[in-house]
Design an enzyme around this catalytic site. Sequence first.
Site, PDB file in Angstrom:
ATOM      1  N   SER A 224     -38.366  18.602  28.080  1.00 31.18           N
ATOM      2  CA  SER A 224     -37.832  19.608  28.995  1.00 31.18           C
ATOM      3  C   SER A 224     -36.798  18.989  29.917  1.00 31.18           C
ATOM      4  O   SER A 224     -36.823  17.784  30.201  1.00 31.18           O
ATOM      5  CB  SER A 224     -38.955  20.186  29.852  1.00 31.18           C
ATOM      6  OG  SER A 224     -39.376  19.226  30.824  1.00 31.18           O
ATOM      7  N   ASP A 225     -35.857  19.807  30.392  1.00 31.53           N
ATOM      8  CA  ASP A 225     -35.079  19.370  31.539  1.00 31.53           C
ATOM      9  C   ASP A 225     -36.050  19.245  32.709  1.00 31.53           C
ATOM     10  O   ASP A 225     -37.134  19.835  32.706  1.00 31.53           O
ATOM     11  CB  ASP A 225     -33.956  20.361  31.851  1.00 31.53           C
ATOM     12  CG  ASP A 225     -32.794  19.713  32.581  1.00 31.53           C
ATOM     13  OD1 ASP A 225     -32.990  18.641  33.187  1.00 31.53           O
ATOM     14  OD2 ASP A 225     -31.681  20.278  32.548  1.00 31.53           O
ATOM     15  N   TRP A 226     -35.663  18.464  33.709  1.00 28.16           N
ATOM     16  CA  TRP A 226     -36.594  18.105  34.777  1.00 28.16           C
ATOM     17  C   TRP A 226     -36.957  19.332  35.625  1.00 28.16           C
ATOM     18  O   TRP A 226     -36.113  19.935  36.282  1.00 28.16           O
ATOM     19  CB  TRP A 226     -35.979  17.005  35.631  1.00 28.16           C
ATOM     20  CG  TRP A 226     -36.382  15.623  35.206  1.00 28.16           C
ATOM     21  CD1 TRP A 226     -36.907  14.651  36.004  1.00 28.16           C
ATOM     22  CD2 TRP A 226     -36.336  15.053  33.896  1.00 28.16           C
ATOM     23  NE1 TRP A 226     -37.167  13.504  35.264  1.00 28.16           N
ATOM     24  CE2 TRP A 226     -36.835  13.727  33.970  1.00 28.16           C
ATOM     25  CE3 TRP A 226     -35.917  15.516  32.652  1.00 28.16           C
ATOM     26  CZ2 TRP A 226     -36.921  12.882  32.878  1.00 28.16           C
ATOM     27  CZ3 TRP A 226     -36.001  14.680  31.545  1.00 28.16           C
ATOM     28  CH2 TRP A 226     -36.502  13.392  31.668  1.00 28.16           C
TER      29      TRP A 226
END
Length: 835
Positions: A224-226
């Site tokens: 995932s993106d953060w």
Amino acid sequence: MGTSDEETERLLGTLAPRTRALLPGGATTWRTRAEPAVGLGPLVLSDGPAGIRGEAWDERVTSLLLPSATALAATWDEDLVERLGGLLAAEARRKGVHVVLAPNLNLHRSPLGGRHFECFSEDPELTGRTGAALIRGIQAHGVAATAKHYVANDSETDRLTVDVRVGERALREVYLAPFETAVAAGVRLVMAAYNAVDGITMTASTLLTDPLKTEWGFDGVVVSDWGAVRDTHATARAGLDLAMPGPEGPWGETLARAVAAGEVPGAAVDDKVRRLLRLAAHCGALGPGLGLGPGPGPGPDWASASSRPGSAPPRPARTRGARALLRRAAAAGAVLLANRDVLPLDADRLGTVAVIGAHAARTRVQGGGSAGVFPPRQVSVLDGVRSALRGRARVVHVPGPRPDGPPPPLDADTATDPRTGQPGVLLRLLDADGAELYAEHRGGGRLLEPRLVPGAHTVEISARLRPRTAGRWTLGVAGFGRMSLSLDGRPLLDGDFPPDTDDPAVIHVDPPVRCATAELAVGQDALLVARRQLAPGTGRATVVSAAPPAPDTADCLDQAARAARSADAAIVVVGTTEHDESEGHDRTSLALGAAQDALVRAVAAANPRTVAVVNSGGPVELPWREEAGAVLLGWFPGQEGGAGLADVLFGRAEPGGRLPTTWPARLADAPVTRVRPTGGRLDYAEGVHVGHRGWLRRHRTPAYWFGHGLGYTTWAWEEVRVAPAVRAGDDLTVRVRVRNTGTRSGREVVQVYLARPGGAVEYPERWFAGYAAVHAGPGRTVTARVRVPARALRHWSVREHAWRTEPGRVRVLAGRSAGDLPLTTETEVVVPGAG
């Protein structure tokens, strides 16, 4: 290095169900979880693509800085990009990093995209080829690359929540295409974006499974993106494999309980863990003894050749050779937009050169946002010109008007530590009563991750200012929460500034600056003290800044014109600021501002031998482009940028760049400008007509076409040849003969485009299909062999939900840009069984 499927299954079988459910959640901001029972060490991830920051965001922990992604794409040189990927891998290994969060494969859909400097191009084919080259370079040395942000994360406005509505054909042919190329190149991670596509948040989207894991056969990890994971069940059931950061969040213990309750299938978690184990094996983080020792790395053999059987480690990154490669890259990506017999400048015939503009002395070498690093050095254009002309000519610098924007962070030139007297600032951590818990000297006023100690309540940054200019200074502090700013004990600012966004790039990296003004006198020191309470939810960033009174613009322009008039040649450098081009927000204008435009015009009017150097990461308006003697696009050129651009200015290197994106003369001319959602939705109504395709469809002429760029010689385009027919599914080879008609050896980028007028489906008027670079001496002829991949001849059938290739005639065009294609021929596409 890898592990067999049998060994992976054996390791998986030794893990208890709860342990398996915990592994796909991050352990810290930048690390995955370790599991000593199976020899699994933590994987360390780090932002790219222009440098490897590592786990620490500290100006004392430096990183080699590459040119921006736009500059890399502008090289149209995959071998060079692959070498630069190897340099990133060497930096990653030096810092104990296993996974590089690069490349960014999103597209320049609109020129207003705030993060375009971190993306390659407007075109899916060029983006895919450039990204694949960087991936190969990174992964050749046991480091993993990450293709991001999957998918349609092409602008920054409301990027955490925007719902992108894009047609099935455009999604497949344009936005997914670079990721498909990355998977074919063997990329080991794909990052799921924040945004939604067609109503489904990407971390829970079926696109993570189909086409990514099924049709394309991606066997790596989807990360995932953060902070992009916002629920447990939907994301865990989808194709997401790793939720970052940790340890808090919707996965971790919450996911373990959901699996135990039967709410998330155990088989879905097992697939995630298998992929993580394979990734760890590739990166050397899976094996006896790994993950058990201290330190950021996965073990003592991380940098040794023996830890990568069959793969010799790259040379250490901090060498003269690495700097030479970065210098070469800056020159190779520089695009000569216009030249009226001014460049190259002959250093032996120059007595005085005027170098003009604030960007000349403080050249912007990188874009703003989470990908920023602290380079060990920065060579400005002024530095590069002075070095090139040392012992030959006099160099005069005039700063010109100050660029618009908030004051810059304190640095070693403007501030000293009040405790030690060293250039820089004093950082202190205070408890709730104001008592000092910790103190250290720092090099500047931009502090993004101060070391936290138990009981820390407030971060304080203090500096002694020694003004060289008298008058009303602008002083500022950036951050969120309760903040104060004082000068010699006198309060200037005190208030509570809660976050108005949950965008991590804004909260943790680039918070807004709150400003006040104060009178300062030359020779009288002043103590500036900023404090910010460390409350939850207010981020990590604290930035203290100062700027002297802005000089009178008319006086600045007059000084610049006089310097240019007295010089044999003038080099004026203009560009954007980090408040124009940065992660977290889109641009609202392409204008450089009235003062910078007036500066170029004043210098060009005073000296016809004026070179305007543009220091930006993406398109800007150049209303004076016909007035300057030459226009050179330098991008954000990385730490050695000034040296590389000087090589181009004085003819030591040819400007190798070609535009990876069409540049409008005015923003209003661009066929796609909308980046702001309406009602939470952003419609990609233009379909497949993105970039130069959109310009052609609207019958508009830009300032400079995709693919445009001049060298230091001229070329005659003589012949294009293709086979009379090509079978569907086969590549097409296009042979283009060109002749160097100039007096210098040179490099030309031969570009091929396709068109299908009268096709059964709607095609772009023409589209980019392939390129090859050729070199030839004066008067010599050379033939370029351009491979057009079979995918360039196919289209996505929405009715059949499948790729199809239409039989019939295809026009093949060759030339130097999307708007300059002097050679044309045709071929016949043959589809077996088609009637």
